[in-house]
Design a protein around this motif. Structure first.
Motif, PDB file in Angstrom:
ATOM      1  N   ARG A 218      36.582  45.617  45.229  1.00  0.00           N
ATOM      2  CA  ARG A 218      36.381  46.975  45.727  1.00  0.00           C
ATOM      3  C   ARG A 218      37.150  47.184  47.029  1.00  0.00           C
ATOM      4  NH1 ARG A 218      32.347  49.703  43.275  1.00  0.00           N
ATOM      5  NH2 ARG A 218      31.999  51.033  45.068  1.00  0.00           N
ATOM      6  N   GLU A 219      37.620  48.407  47.200  1.00  0.00           N
ATOM      7  CA  GLU A 219      38.263  48.818  48.447  1.00  0.00           C
ATOM      8  C   GLU A 219      37.583  50.107  48.879  1.00  0.00           C
ATOM      9  OE1 GLU A 219      42.711  48.587  50.259  1.00  0.00           O
ATOM     10  OE2 GLU A 219      42.518  49.507  48.288  1.00  0.00           O
ATOM     11  N   GLY A 220      36.626  49.970  49.792  1.00  0.00           N
ATOM     12  CA  GLY A 220      35.781  51.106  50.123  1.00  0.00           C
ATOM     13  C   GLY A 220      34.933  51.479  48.921  1.00  0.00           C
ATOM     14  N   LEU A 221      34.989  52.729  48.500  1.00  0.00           N
ATOM     15  CA  LEU A 221      34.237  53.193  47.333  1.00  0.00           C
ATOM     16  C   LEU A 221      35.028  53.043  46.039  1.00  0.00           C
ATOM     17  CD1 LEU A 221      32.692  56.463  48.831  1.00  0.00           C
ATOM     18  CD2 LEU A 221      31.608  54.203  48.605  1.00  0.00           C
ATOM     19  N   LYS A 222      36.270  52.602  46.144  1.00  0.00           N
ATOM     20  CA  LYS A 222      37.139  52.491  44.968  1.00  0.00           C
ATOM     21  C   LYS A 222      37.029  51.111  44.340  1.00  0.00           C
ATOM     22  CE  LYS A 222      41.991  52.995  43.570  1.00  0.00           C
ATOM     23  NZ  LYS A 222      43.388  53.236  44.044  1.00  0.00           N
ATOM     24  N   THR A 223      36.901  51.074  43.010  1.00  0.00           N
ATOM     25  CA  THR A 223      36.882  49.811  42.277  1.00  0.00           C
ATOM     26  C   THR A 223      38.289  49.515  41.767  1.00  0.00           C
ATOM     27  OG1 THR A 223      34.588  50.119  41.606  1.00  0.00           O
ATOM     28  CG2 THR A 223      35.898  48.551  40.340  1.00  0.00           C
ATOM     29  N   ILE A 224      38.840  48.360  42.144  1.00  0.00           N
ATOM     30  CA  ILE A 224      40.203  47.990  41.784  1.00  0.00           C
ATOM     31  C   ILE A 224      40.243  47.292  40.430  1.00  0.00           C
ATOM     32  CG2 ILE A 224      42.270  46.718  42.507  1.00  0.00           C
ATOM     33  CD1 ILE A 224      41.471  48.994  44.403  1.00  0.00           C
ATOM     34  N   HIS A 225      39.314  46.354  40.214  1.00  0.00           N
ATOM     35  CA  HIS A 225      39.296  45.575  38.960  1.00  0.00           C
ATOM     36  C   HIS A 225      37.890  45.018  38.759  1.00  0.00           C
ATOM     37  CE1 HIS A 225      40.752  41.977  36.367  1.00  0.00           C
ATOM     38  NE2 HIS A 225      40.706  43.072  35.628  1.00  0.00           N
ATOM     39  N   THR A 226      37.465  44.952  37.502  1.00  0.00           N
ATOM     40  CA  THR A 226      36.129  44.463  37.162  1.00  0.00           C
ATOM     41  C   THR A 226      36.203  43.591  35.918  1.00  0.00           C
ATOM     42  OG1 THR A 226      35.000  46.401  38.089  1.00  0.00           O
ATOM     43  CG2 THR A 226      33.783  45.117  36.470  1.00  0.00           C
ATOM     44  N   ILE A 227      35.464  42.473  35.929  1.00  0.00           N
ATOM     45  CA  ILE A 227      35.276  41.686  34.715  1.00  0.00           C
ATOM     46  C   ILE A 227      33.784  41.412  34.547  1.00  0.00           C
ATOM     47  CG2 ILE A 227      37.531  40.589  34.944  1.00  0.00           C
ATOM     48  CD1 ILE A 227      36.017  37.968  35.585  1.00  0.00           C
ATOM     49  N   THR A 228      33.373  41.152  33.319  1.00  0.00           N
ATOM     50  CA  THR A 228      31.978  40.817  33.027  1.00  0.00           C
ATOM     51  C   THR A 228      31.942  39.477  32.306  1.00  0.00           C
ATOM     52  OG1 THR A 228      31.403  43.153  32.832  1.00  0.00           O
ATOM     53  CG2 THR A 228      29.881  41.557  31.827  1.00  0.00           C
ATOM     54  N   GLN A 229      31.085  38.560  32.783  1.00  0.00           N
ATOM     55  CA  GLN A 229      30.980  37.227  32.194  1.00  0.00           C
ATOM     56  C   GLN A 229      29.529  36.922  31.836  1.00  0.00           C
ATOM     57  OE1 GLN A 229      33.512  34.729  31.600  1.00  0.00           O
ATOM     58  NE2 GLN A 229      31.762  34.010  30.411  1.00  0.00           N
ATOM     59  N   ARG A 230      29.294  36.508  30.594  1.00  0.00           N
ATOM     60  CA  ARG A 230      27.955  36.078  30.177  1.00  0.00           C
ATOM     61  C   ARG A 230      27.700  34.649  30.622  1.00  0.00           C
ATOM     62  NH1 ARG A 230      26.363  38.261  24.158  1.00  0.00           N
ATOM     63  NH2 ARG A 230      26.624  40.491  24.562  1.00  0.00           N
ATOM     64  N   PHE A 231      26.425  34.332  30.852  1.00  0.00           N
ATOM     65  CA  PHE A 231      26.056  32.969  31.242  1.00  0.00           C
ATOM     66  C   PHE A 231      24.559  32.786  30.998  1.00  0.00           C
ATOM     67  CE2 PHE A 231      25.001  35.490  34.891  1.00  0.00           C
ATOM     68  CZ  PHE A 231      23.878  34.870  35.443  1.00  0.00           C
ATOM     69  N   GLY A 232      24.111  31.573  31.107  1.00  0.00           N
ATOM     70  CA  GLY A 232      22.694  31.267  30.986  1.00  0.00           C
ATOM     71  C   GLY A 232      22.232  30.389  32.134  1.00  0.00           C
ATOM     72  N   PHE A 233      20.973  30.566  32.556  1.00  0.00           N
ATOM     73  CA  PHE A 233      20.373  29.701  33.572  1.00  0.00           C
ATOM     74  C   PHE A 233      19.836  28.441  32.888  1.00  0.00           C
ATOM     75  CE2 PHE A 233      20.183  33.768  35.803  1.00  0.00           C
ATOM     76  CZ  PHE A 233      20.517  33.399  37.087  1.00  0.00           C
TER      77      PHE A 233
END
Length: 233
Positions: A218-233
């Motif tokens: 993020r740069e201020g309120l702007k989102t530059i790049h996003t990824i989502t990763q699944r995982f387990g505890f």
């Protein structure tokens, strides 16, 4: 030249011959692939990667006649190349791939070509392009423990004006714990994010409970790049 399905093992498409892992002499075949593709002008200024989910086994990749990187060895895992500077943007491009059924590395052959199984060749998993911003998250490595503690290495390319943000969620997108932020720094590198949640539903073979973490630049309120990763505890 002839058409062949990709992904596939070329033996099952009528090319080459079958060898078994216990055969003392195996067929040392080489397959040459060629595929034209177009790019968008809007990709210029971004990073473009070509991703191979798997090929049997040594793989040489060229874009527009230029080698994309070192020859990949090993048939059972993903590999990719940064082809940003090899592309003709808004125009035609040519992908050429040379796949050797047997590896030039004897240790790869011992691990993957000798055993109680058929020895197959070809691009047998999908191939695709990934386009990301110039500042991007490359990958993450997660260590999430049964007591709810969460540790993640984030690899990527950021600027000093950026903030790296992580939010643990249920798979339905509900927030699960606090949002963690760490400051960015200029260039490629690794950033560490730590957190802890209360009473997570644990992953076991019998109860394979999963969560996801959404990681953003993020740069201020702007989102530059996003990824989502699944995982387990």
């Amino acid at each position: 030249w002839s058409k062949i399905a990709v992904p596939s093992n070329w033996e099952q498409q009528g090319f080459g011959g079958y060898s078994y892992g216990h055969d003392k002499i195996k067929t040392k075949e080489v397959g040459m692939y060629k595929h034209p593709f177009k790019t968008d002008r809007e990709w210029k200024g971004k990073k473009v990667f070509i991703v191979f989910e798997g090929a049997m086994t040594d793989t040489e990749v060229k874009i527009n006649g230029k080698q994309a990187g070192a020859i990949h060895q090993g048939g059972f895992y993903q590999f990719k190349y940064d082809i940003t500077n090899l592309l003709n943007y808004g125009s035609n491009n040519v992908l050429e791939v040379k796949v050797s059924k047997m590896s030039a590395d004897s240790s790869v052959n011992r691990a993957e070509r000798n055993g109680d199984f058929w020895v197959l060749g070809g691009i047998y998993r999908p191939v695709y392009l990934t386009i990301v911003p110039a500042n991007y998250i490359e990958r993450v490595a997660i260590d999430a423990k049964a007591d709810g503690s969460f540790y993640m290495d984030v690899y990527g390319a950021l600027k000093e004006s950026h903030t790296l943000e992580a939010e643990i969620q249920t798979l339905s997108g509900e927030k699960f714990g606090e949002v963690v932020q760490v400051p960015g720094s200029s260039g490629k590198g690794k950033w560490i994010i730590k957190s802890k949640v209360q009473d997570p539903a644990l992953w076991t073979a019998e109860t394979p409970n999963l969560y996801q973490v959404v990681v953003s630049i993020r740069e201020g309120l702007k989102t530059i790049h996003t990824i989502t990763q699944r995982f387990g505890f």
